[in-house]
Design an enzyme around this catalytic site. Structure first.
Site, PDB file in Angstrom:
ATOM      1  N   ARG A 101      18.928  28.927  26.026  1.00 11.94           N
ATOM      2  CA  ARG A 101      18.407  28.457  24.737  1.00 11.94           C
ATOM      3  C   ARG A 101      17.579  27.199  24.895  1.00 11.94           C
ATOM      4  NH1 ARG A 101      22.335  26.259  19.939  1.00 11.94           N
ATOM      5  NH2 ARG A 101      21.737  24.208  20.739  1.00 11.94           N
ATOM      6  N   CYS A 103      16.113  24.163  22.131  1.00 10.33           N
ATOM      7  CA  CYS A 103      16.219  23.718  20.735  1.00 10.33           C
ATOM      8  C   CYS A 103      15.321  22.495  20.544  1.00 10.33           C
ATOM      9  CB  CYS A 103      17.672  23.369  20.392  1.00 10.33           C
ATOM     10  SG  CYS A 103      17.885  22.811  18.691  1.00 10.33           S
TER      11      CYS A 103
END
Ligand code: NAK
Length: 124
Positions: A101, A103
């Site tokens: 991920r 972010c």
């Protein structure tokens, strides 16, 4: 290359597809907290993140993928102050399986959304 289309997720609000399959990989567009009818969820980042995941599940299903086959996500937040709250909801969908991920916080999101998430997944 194959376009993915479903009425179970909001239609594109610009010149893009809900997602594209290339070989055995699915690339979603970013999902914001629009209902399939195109209404913005007027809640906090937790409520918006739940709607984003509903939308992602719908486009993943239409692609023949699922949250379990997601390999990478990108989370865009309007404010990094929402990081913990977003993570709380995000972790309800990705608990055992935790894709890679990124972010980031951005200046502004379409429809003044608080969160937008896109995924890359393996097609089963
Ligand atoms: C919402 C979105 N994915 C876009 O590009 O506007």
């Amino acid at each position: 290359m194959k376009k993915v289309e479903t009425t179970k997720a909001p239609q594109a609000i610009g010149p893009y597809s809900q997602g594209i399959i290339v070989n055995n990989m699915f690339y979603s567009s970013g999902q914001i907290a629009l209902t399939p009818e195109g209404e913005m969820v007027q809640g906090d980042v937790k409520e918006q993140t739940h709607q984003v995941f509903k939308n992602l599940q719908a486009v993943l299903e239409a692609a023949g993928a699922s949250l379990d086959t997601v390999v990478k996500t990108t989370v865009f937040l309007k404010s990094m102050d929402d990081f913990a709250a977003m993570n709380e909801v995000y972790g309800q969908y990705f608990n055992e399986h935790k894709p890679a991920r990124s972010c980031v916080a951005v200046a502004k999101l379409p429809k003044d959304a608080l969160v937008e998430i896109e995924v890359v997944a393996l097609v089963k």
